[in-house]
Scaffold this motif. Sequence first.
Motif, PDB file in Angstrom:
ATOM      1  N   LEU A 128       0.738  -1.551   0.334  1.00 21.17           N
ATOM      2  CA  LEU A 128      -0.226   0.225  -0.062  1.00 21.17           C
ATOM      3  C   LEU A 128       0.956   0.676  -0.144  1.00 21.17           C
ATOM      4  N   ARG A 187      -0.443  -4.123   3.098  1.00 19.93           N
ATOM      5  CA  ARG A 187      -1.928  -4.300   3.183  1.00 19.93           C
ATOM      6  C   ARG A 187      -2.025  -5.487   4.578  1.00 19.93           C
ATOM      7  N   GLY A 193      -8.660   7.008   7.776  1.00 21.03           N
ATOM      8  CA  GLY A 193      -8.213   8.738   7.336  1.00 21.03           C
ATOM      9  C   GLY A 193      -8.428   9.468   8.493  1.00 21.03           C
TER      10      GLY A 193
END
Length: 267
Positions: A183, A200, A210
């Motif tokens: 990632l 990941r 986030g």
Amino acid sequence: MIPKVLTIAGSDSGGGAGIQADIKTFQELDVYGMSAITALTAQNTLGVQSVYSIPIDMILEQLASIHEDLRPDALKTGMLFSSFIIEAVSDKIKEYGWGNLVVDPVMIAKGGAMLLQEDAIKAIREKLLPLAKVTTPNIPEAEVLTEMTLDTMERRRKAAKILQSLGSESVVIKGGHGEGDTLIDLLYDGVSFIEFKSDRIHTRHTHGTGCTFAAAIASFLAKGQSVDIAVKNAKQFIQKAIENELGIGGGHGPTNHWAHRKASVSL
Ligand SMILES: Nc1ncnc2c1ncn2[C@@H]1O[C@H](COP(=O)(O)OP(=O)(O)O)[C@@H](O)[C@H]1O
Ligand SMILES: Cc1ncc(COP(=O)(O)OP(=O)(O)O)c(N)n1
């Protein structure tokens, strides 16, 4: 003096994202957390059941109270919901001269609920990005903001340049929604690119990743770190938080904000 960090965002009743994730992150990273709430969500790990937007006057009163007494060393925005809120909040950030702004352009929750009205995209581009030190879209958000399909690293680099040209000093296009087992969070500072790579983690417990990542960047900026070091440390923080899942809830569970305490390196 302890650095003070402000989050301007929505509340998640389930505690995994939004204001709650931000404040937990601030606390874990030894900065003093403050909040101005823009919206209430009835939410859990299964999804968002309803959204209630806070009246603009009340949002502005929260910002004024903070301005009168508690100057933030850094701040972050999350769910801002409407163009009216984005415009009003942007005007106040500018008027109050608040720096070290991290913009997380929250649009859609993992379960698909809209956390931003469609006509608010323009306000993010034109009012908020020019004030940002760092903007942290995920891939779908960067696609909406640039009107591009971002299925390759080359296109993501182009998109980061476009977003930076809109006024954000630096841009991180986060890689959580990308393909593959590696990632990549891509940082562009107007001069060069840095790729932050990680494995990941295969888990459904990624609710609020986030928010937590952006709150960690703001915390590290408040402590005086440069953008590249703040992003590196935030990436390490979120990696640990996802790796050590709490297993809470029947859907997309929250990350583990305590997990960094097990890290061998000191943040
Ligand atoms: N499955 C995962 N494994 C490891 N890191 C992840 C995973 N999902 C997200 N991250 C990290 O969490 C942060 C948020 O990523 P992303 O999921 O793209 O954003 P958002 O939560 O806004 O949709 C980024 O630093 C990303 O690299
Ligand atoms: C109140 C609130 N704010 C933001 C989000 C979105 O959080 P994010 O970190 O992007 O994580 P997921 O939605 O992907 O879990 C939210 N859900 N609620």
